[in-house]
Structure formats: structure tokens, C-alpha cells
Design an enzyme around this catalytic site. Structure first.
Site, PDB file in Angstrom:
ATOM      1  N   ARG A  80      58.794  39.180  93.009  1.00 45.51           N
ATOM      2  CA  ARG A  80      57.546  38.433  93.155  1.00 45.51           C
ATOM      3  C   ARG A  80      57.566  37.793  94.550  1.00 45.51           C
ATOM      4  NH1 ARG A  80      55.879  32.942  91.615  1.00 45.51           N
ATOM      5  NH2 ARG A  80      53.655  32.888  91.053  1.00 45.51           N
ATOM      6  N   GLU A 251      58.431  32.183  86.821  1.00 47.58           N
ATOM      7  CA  GLU A 251      59.458  31.444  87.561  1.00 47.58           C
ATOM      8  C   GLU A 251      60.316  30.698  86.537  1.00 47.58           C
ATOM      9  OE1 GLU A 251      58.079  28.710  90.519  1.00 47.58           O
ATOM     10  OE2 GLU A 251      56.631  30.111  91.387  1.00 47.58           O
ATOM     11  N   TRP A 280      63.408  31.926  90.174  1.00 45.41           N
ATOM     12  CA  TRP A 280      63.136  31.271  91.451  1.00 45.41           C
ATOM     13  C   TRP A 280      64.450  30.718  91.989  1.00 45.41           C
ATOM     14  CZ3 TRP A 280      58.652  30.951  94.250  1.00 45.41           C
ATOM     15  CH2 TRP A 280      58.721  30.160  95.407  1.00 45.41           C
TER      16      TRP A 280
END
Length: 341
Positions: A80, A251, A280
Site C-alpha cells: 500500500r 494499517e 504500517w
């Protein structure tokens, strides 16, 4: 109609190689991703479960090539990517986006692209600008719909109240994107900086119904609020499934400023329920939150022992649960975006 003159014998070519080659079927072209109830289906009709990380392209452009190679090396099937439309950070140009998509394809990584400028903002204009950016890049995105998913705006709408504002803005955003001709699978982030799962659980079906392609999925970001404990995590996942929504943990970390995170349950229960998760983040978090760095080098050879190692090497971690998207299995995807200028 054609005739053979002056011969009673059949004419046989001595070189049959060209005929054999020309009759060989071309490799099938994958279609775009499609949402089918709670599942994400890839362009060859196989269920695809995302396993990967976030990488902040807009802030670390020079390190991205090295990062993508490291992300793939460590077993991810998805990345991402933080992009910007110019509201807060420099706008990612068409040429940059084209190169970025090609780089992801070369590494056989599905690219989830997100506009980061409106994170935590309640002003609808930030969401509208993100929509305009995707429409501007529509042809490039459509050509790569088998490899690219559009996460409309990262964590737009920071509130937990007045969720109808969030709902109505996304109803409009999804309709506008489809009316403009964007064909990619869409992702809508939850309200509350991505952590208000109630926004998706309450209004997700309305937003999905507003998409004429029924090709929208939803992301919850799990930190110290949405990922606080086993009960909250399982309730979010189970409720989304019961409502027939396609969910992604877009995330998560192992801790954050709002508290501890039960990352083990996130990974285990996501695996049990075939839910995608994207951690993340690869590298580059600020000094106050550098514990969220998955790796201490861009190439991913020095994983953070408290976060990166369990993320990749744990029982339900990326290396043991990630399966490469089938669209990369047999075709050469390296130059497919070159025809779009």
C-alpha cells in the site's frame, strides 16, 4: 477461394514451425479485481488475500525502488503506497505513477494506491480532490486494473460523531468515480482516522450499493482503539462478514500513541477468516513513533525485532500466510503500462 494450378499433387510446406507458432493460444489477459461478497477475486478468478505493508512513497521517493525489492524479498504479495494529490505534499505526477505501477508489477506486488493528504480531515474538499486525482489518472489505472486497487483517501474524516457526513461524502465519491469511468476495485477507509469501524459496519452496505459495479471494499486501521484487544478485533471482523462486506485491515502496528495493539490476534484471526492485512510501515516513521518502522534498512535485511520480525516470521505472519497473486503466475507484466502516455 483459391486454386492450385498445374499439379495433381498436394503442396506441402517444408517449414511448419510458423504454422505451429501461429496456432498456439496467446496467454490469457487477466480481468480486473472484483469484490464478491466478503472475498476479493483476482483477474483469473481466484480469491486473493492481501498480505503486505505500507510504504510512504511521497516522502521517500528515492528509496522506493530499494524498498519494493525488499518488500517482495520478505514475502509480501501487496504494498500500500502513500501518494499525494498536492493538497499537503507535492502531487505525484502521471509519469511517477506510471513508473511506480511498473515497478510494483516487476516485483509481482499488487499495488494499493492511496491519497494521504486528507488524513484526519473533516473538510469534504480533501476527499473531492482525491477523487479528482484518480479521475485524472483514470486511463492508466484502468489499464492496470488487474494489478492496482484504488484506496480513495487515507483516513479521511477524523471524527467518530456525525458519521452521516462520512457516509454521504463517500456515497458521492464512489458515484463520481464510476460515472467518470474508473473501473478499479475501490477501498473506503473507516472514519475516525481509520479506526471507527462502526462507520463501515453501519453504512458500508449503503456505500457498496451506490457503486454500480458493486466493486468496493472497506478498510479499518487497527491501532490502540480498533485493535485494542481480541474482543474488539473479532467483533469488527465477524460483523463485517455477517454483513457480507469485503474487509481489509489497511494499517496496524504493535503499539501506537493511543495504546497497545493486539497484533497477534489481528494476524491470527485475519488468517482464520481470510481477511487481508497490511502493516504500517516499512521505514521512515518520525522519531516519536519510529517503533512502527518494520525494518531498519530500506532493503529489509535488518527487520525491527519487536515489530518486523514477528510480522514476517510469526506463526500467522506474512512469510507463512502470503500467496502471490495468480495474475503474476505466467505472464510478463513488466511493460504493459508503457503504451499509456
Amino acid at each position: 477461394i483459391f486454386t492450385v494450378a498445374c499439379s495433381s499433387e498436394p503442396v506441402v510446406s517444408s517449414d511448419t514451425s510458423s504454422a505451429v507458432e501461429s496456432s498456439a493460444p496467446a496467454a490469457p489477459e487477466p480481468e480486473g479485481f472484483k469484490v464478491d461478497g466478503t472475498k476479493l477475486i483476482d483477474g483469473f478468478g481466484n480469491e486473493f488475500v492481501m498480505r503486505g505493508v505500507n510504504h510512504a512513497y511521497s516522502w521517500f521517493k528515492d528509496d522506493t525502488k530499494n524498498a519494493l525489492e525488499g518488500i517482495k524479498y520478505n514475502g509480501c504479495n501487496t504494498v500500500r503506497l502513500v501518494l499525494s494529490d498536492g493538497d499537503q505534499w507535492d502531487k505525484v505526477t502521471r509519469a511517477e505513477l506510471k513508473s511506480l505501477i511498473k515497478n510494483c508489477k516487476n516485483n509481482k506486488l499488487v499495488a494499493v494506491l492511496e491519497i494521504h493528504d486528507g488524513a484526519g480531515m473533516n473538510d469534504v474538499s480533501y476527499l473531492e480532490h482525491a477523487v479528482d486525482y484518480w479521475i485524472e489518472m483514470k486511463d492508466l489505472l484502468n489499464k492496470n486494473k488487474a494489478y492496482v486497487i484504488v484506496n480513495i483517501a487515507n483516513e479521511w474524516y477524523g471524527g467518530y460523531q456525525d458519521l452521516e457526513v462520512w457516509r454521504d461524502a463517500y456515497l458521492s465519491a464512489v458515484k463520481k468515480l464510476r460515472e467518470a469511468g474508473l473501473e478499479n476495485t475501490l477501498i473506503v477507509d473507516s472514519a475516525g482516522w481509520g479506526q471507527c469501524a462502526d462507520s463501515v459496519l453501519k453504512y458500508g452496505n449503503e456505500i457498496l450499493d451506490a457503486d454500480p459495479d458493486k466493486n468496493t471494499m472497506f478498510a479499518v486501521h487497527m491501532y490502540g482503539t480498533a485493535g485494542k484487544n481480541e474482543a474488539i478485533i473479532k467483533n469488527t471482523i465477524d460483523t463485517a462478514i455477517s454483513k457480507n462486506l469485503c474487509l481489509l485491515i489497511g494499517e496496524f502496528g504493535n503499539k501506537h500513541t493511543d495504546g497497545n495493539v493486539d497484533e497477534e490476534t489481528i494476524m491470527q484471526y485475519s488468517t482464520e477468516k481470510n481477511i487481508g492485512y497490511l502493516a504500517w510501515s516499512w521505514k521512515g516513521n518520525g522519531d516519536d513513533v519510529n517503533y512502527l518502522d518494520i525494518t531498519r534498512d530500506w532493503a529489509g535485511t535488518d527487520l525491527n525485532p519487536e515489530w518486523g520480525k514477528p510480522l514476517f516470521d510469526g506463526e500467522y505472519g506474512i512469510k507463512k500466510t502470503s500467496i502471490e497473486c495468480s495474475v503474476f503466475a505466467s505472464d510478463d507484466t513488466s511493460d504493459e503500462s508503457d503504451s499509456i502516455e
